[in-house]
Design a protein around this motif. Structure first.
Motif, PDB file in Angstrom:
ATOM      1  N   ILE A 280    -166.445 106.614  58.734  1.00 30.96           N
ATOM      2  CA  ILE A 280    -165.312 105.742  58.440  1.00 30.96           C
ATOM      3  C   ILE A 280    -164.053 106.593  58.341  1.00 30.96           C
ATOM      4  N   ASP A 281    -163.014 106.192  59.057  1.00 26.29           N
ATOM      5  CA  ASP A 281    -161.708 106.836  58.926  1.00 26.29           C
ATOM      6  C   ASP A 281    -160.871 105.997  57.973  1.00 26.29           C
TER       7      ASP A 281
ATOM      8  N   HIS B 231    -159.898 120.095  49.828  1.00 27.72           N
ATOM      9  CA  HIS B 231    -159.519 118.709  50.117  1.00 27.72           C
ATOM     10  C   HIS B 231    -160.697 117.862  50.613  1.00 27.72           C
ATOM     11  N   SER B 232    -161.881 118.093  50.051  1.00 27.12           N
ATOM     12  CA  SER B 232    -163.028 117.249  50.387  1.00 27.12           C
ATOM     13  C   SER B 232    -163.910 117.091  49.149  1.00 27.12           C
ATOM     14  N   GLU B 233    -164.662 116.010  49.134  1.00 29.48           N
ATOM     15  CA  GLU B 233    -165.521 115.716  47.991  1.00 29.48           C
ATOM     16  C   GLU B 233    -166.847 115.159  48.498  1.00 29.48           C
TER      17      GLU B 233
ATOM     18  N   LYS C 245    -149.961 107.742  56.076  1.00 30.99           N
ATOM     19  CA  LYS C 245    -150.683 107.939  57.347  1.00 30.99           C
ATOM     20  C   LYS C 245    -151.360 109.289  57.484  1.00 30.99           C
ATOM     21  N   TRP C 246    -151.734 109.889  56.340  1.00 34.75           N
ATOM     22  CA  TRP C 246    -152.694 110.990  56.404  1.00 34.75           C
ATOM     23  C   TRP C 246    -154.050 110.352  56.623  1.00 34.75           C
ATOM     24  N   MET C 247    -154.901 111.007  57.369  1.00 33.91           N
ATOM     25  CA  MET C 247    -156.211 110.439  57.646  1.00 33.91           C
ATOM     26  C   MET C 247    -157.296 111.259  56.970  1.00 33.91           C
ATOM     27  N   ASP C 248    -158.171 110.545  56.247  1.00 38.90           N
ATOM     28  CA  ASP C 248    -159.372 111.127  55.675  1.00 38.90           C
ATOM     29  C   ASP C 248    -160.561 110.516  56.399  1.00 38.90           C
TER      30      ASP C 248
ATOM     31  N   LYS D 148    -175.821 110.227  51.306  1.00 31.64           N
ATOM     32  CA  LYS D 148    -174.982 111.379  51.018  1.00 31.64           C
ATOM     33  C   LYS D 148    -173.643 111.125  51.701  1.00 31.64           C
ATOM     34  N   LEU D 149    -172.589 111.149  50.910  1.00 25.78           N
ATOM     35  CA  LEU D 149    -171.258 110.865  51.416  1.00 25.78           C
ATOM     36  C   LEU D 149    -170.371 112.088  51.267  1.00 25.78           C
ATOM     37  N   GLU D 150    -169.600 112.363  52.307  1.00 30.53           N
ATOM     38  CA  GLU D 150    -168.575 113.389  52.235  1.00 30.53           C
ATOM     39  C   GLU D 150    -167.278 112.769  52.708  1.00 30.53           C
ATOM     40  N   CYS D 151    -166.242 112.915  51.905  1.00 33.97           N
ATOM     41  CA  CYS D 151    -164.910 112.479  52.302  1.00 33.97           C
ATOM     42  C   CYS D 151    -164.063 113.731  52.426  1.00 33.97           C
ATOM     43  N   CYS D 152    -163.407 113.878  53.560  1.00 34.76           N
ATOM     44  CA  CYS D 152    -162.630 115.084  53.831  1.00 34.76           C
ATOM     45  C   CYS D 152    -161.309 114.707  54.501  1.00 34.76           C
ATOM     46  N   ALA D 153    -160.234 115.326  54.053  1.00 41.77           N
ATOM     47  CA  ALA D 153    -158.969 115.172  54.749  1.00 41.77           C
ATOM     48  C   ALA D 153    -159.146 115.766  56.148  1.00 41.77           C
ATOM     49  N   THR D 154    -158.476 115.177  57.128  1.00 39.17           N
ATOM     50  CA  THR D 154    -158.686 115.635  58.506  1.00 39.17           C
ATOM     51  C   THR D 154    -157.596 116.559  59.024  1.00 39.17           C
ATOM     52  N   GLY D 155    -156.471 116.624  58.326  1.00 42.24           N
ATOM     53  CA  GLY D 155    -155.410 117.487  58.811  1.00 42.24           C
ATOM     54  C   GLY D 155    -154.273 117.657  57.828  1.00 42.24           C
ATOM     55  N   PHE D 156    -153.530 118.719  57.996  1.00 39.81           N
ATOM     56  CA  PHE D 156    -152.409 119.069  57.128  1.00 39.81           C
ATOM     57  C   PHE D 156    -151.245 118.092  57.281  1.00 39.81           C
ATOM     58  N   LEU D 157    -151.002 117.633  58.496  1.00 40.38           N
ATOM     59  CA  LEU D 157    -149.865 116.738  58.758  1.00 40.38           C
ATOM     60  C   LEU D 157    -150.334 115.290  58.881  1.00 40.38           C
TER      61      LEU D 157
END
Length: 168
Positions: A71-72, A26-28, A78-81, A100-109
Motif C-alpha cells: 500500500i502506498d 524513517h521506517s517502522e 505529498k511525501w509517499m510512504d 508483519k507490516l513495515e511502513c517506510c518513507a520512500t524518499g527525501f523529497l
C-alpha cells in the motif's frame, strides 16, 4: 511531471529504503495477530477494505497466493510512504494468522517536486526523520481493520522509527 505520474515510479524504486541503517530513521515495523476465527484470505480482504476506505491509500499489490499486500500512502504535502504486509499462518500457535507490516518513507523529497523520484535516488544516502508518521499510519490501518473485523488485532511494534517521538 505531476504527482500521480511520479507515484508509480517512486513506489517501485523506494530509494529511501535502500540503505538499512539510514532506513531505520524513517521506517517502522509492527506485527499483528488476528482473531483465531479469521483465515489468511479474510484477513487480507479486511486489510484491503480498510486501506481503500482512506483517500490517501493506494493498493499497489494484493496477492493472496504470496500473502502480500503493498500500500502506498501520501501525506498532505505529498511525501509517499509505503506499507508492505506479509501474511502467514503461525502453525506453532494454533494456526493464528499473523501479519508483519513495515511502513517506510520512500524518499527525501515530496512528489510535488518535479523529477522527485530521480532526485530521491540521488539523495538516498541522506538520513531524514518521519517524526512518527509511519507509526501513525500503521495504527490508523490497524484501527480501521479491527473495526471491520469486529475484534481486536493484537499489535506489537517490533521496531520503532528512530525519529518517532512515541518510541520507548
Amino acid at each position: 511531471m505531476c504527482v500521480s505520474s511520479q507515484t508509480g515510479i517512486q513506489s517501485k524504486f523506494r530509494p529511501a529504503s535502500w540503505i538499512p541503517g539510514i532506513r531505520n530513521v524513517h521506517s517502522e515495523e509492527v506485527e499483528w495477530a488476528f482473531p483465531t476465527s479469521i483465515s489468511k484470505e479474510q484477513a487480507m480482504d479486511q486489510v484491503s477494505t480498510a486501506a481503500t476506505s482512506f483517500d490517501n491509500f493506494i493498493i499497489r499489490l494484493a496477492d493472496k497466493e504470496s500473502g502480500r499486500i503493498i500500500i502506498d500512502t501520501l501525506t498532505k504535502a505529498k511525501w509517499m510512504d509505503q506499507i508492505i504486509i506479509k501474511f502467514e499462518e503461525d502453525i506453532v500457535n494454533g494456526g493464528v494468522i499473523k501479519a508483519k507490516l513495515e511502513c517506510c518513507a520512500t524518499g527525501f523529497l515530496p512528489l510535488v517536486v518535479p523529477l522527485a523520484p530521480a532526485f530521491n535516488a540521488i539523495l538516498c544516502f541522506i538520513p531524514f526523520g518521519d517524526n512518527g508518521n509511519c507509526g501513525r499510519t500503521l495504527r490508523l490501518l490497524e484501527k480501521k481493520t479491527s473495526e471491520l473485523l469486529n475484534g481486536k488485532i493484537e499489535s506489537t511494534t517490533t521496531r520503532y522509527s528512530l525519529s518517532n517521538p512515541r518510541k520507548p
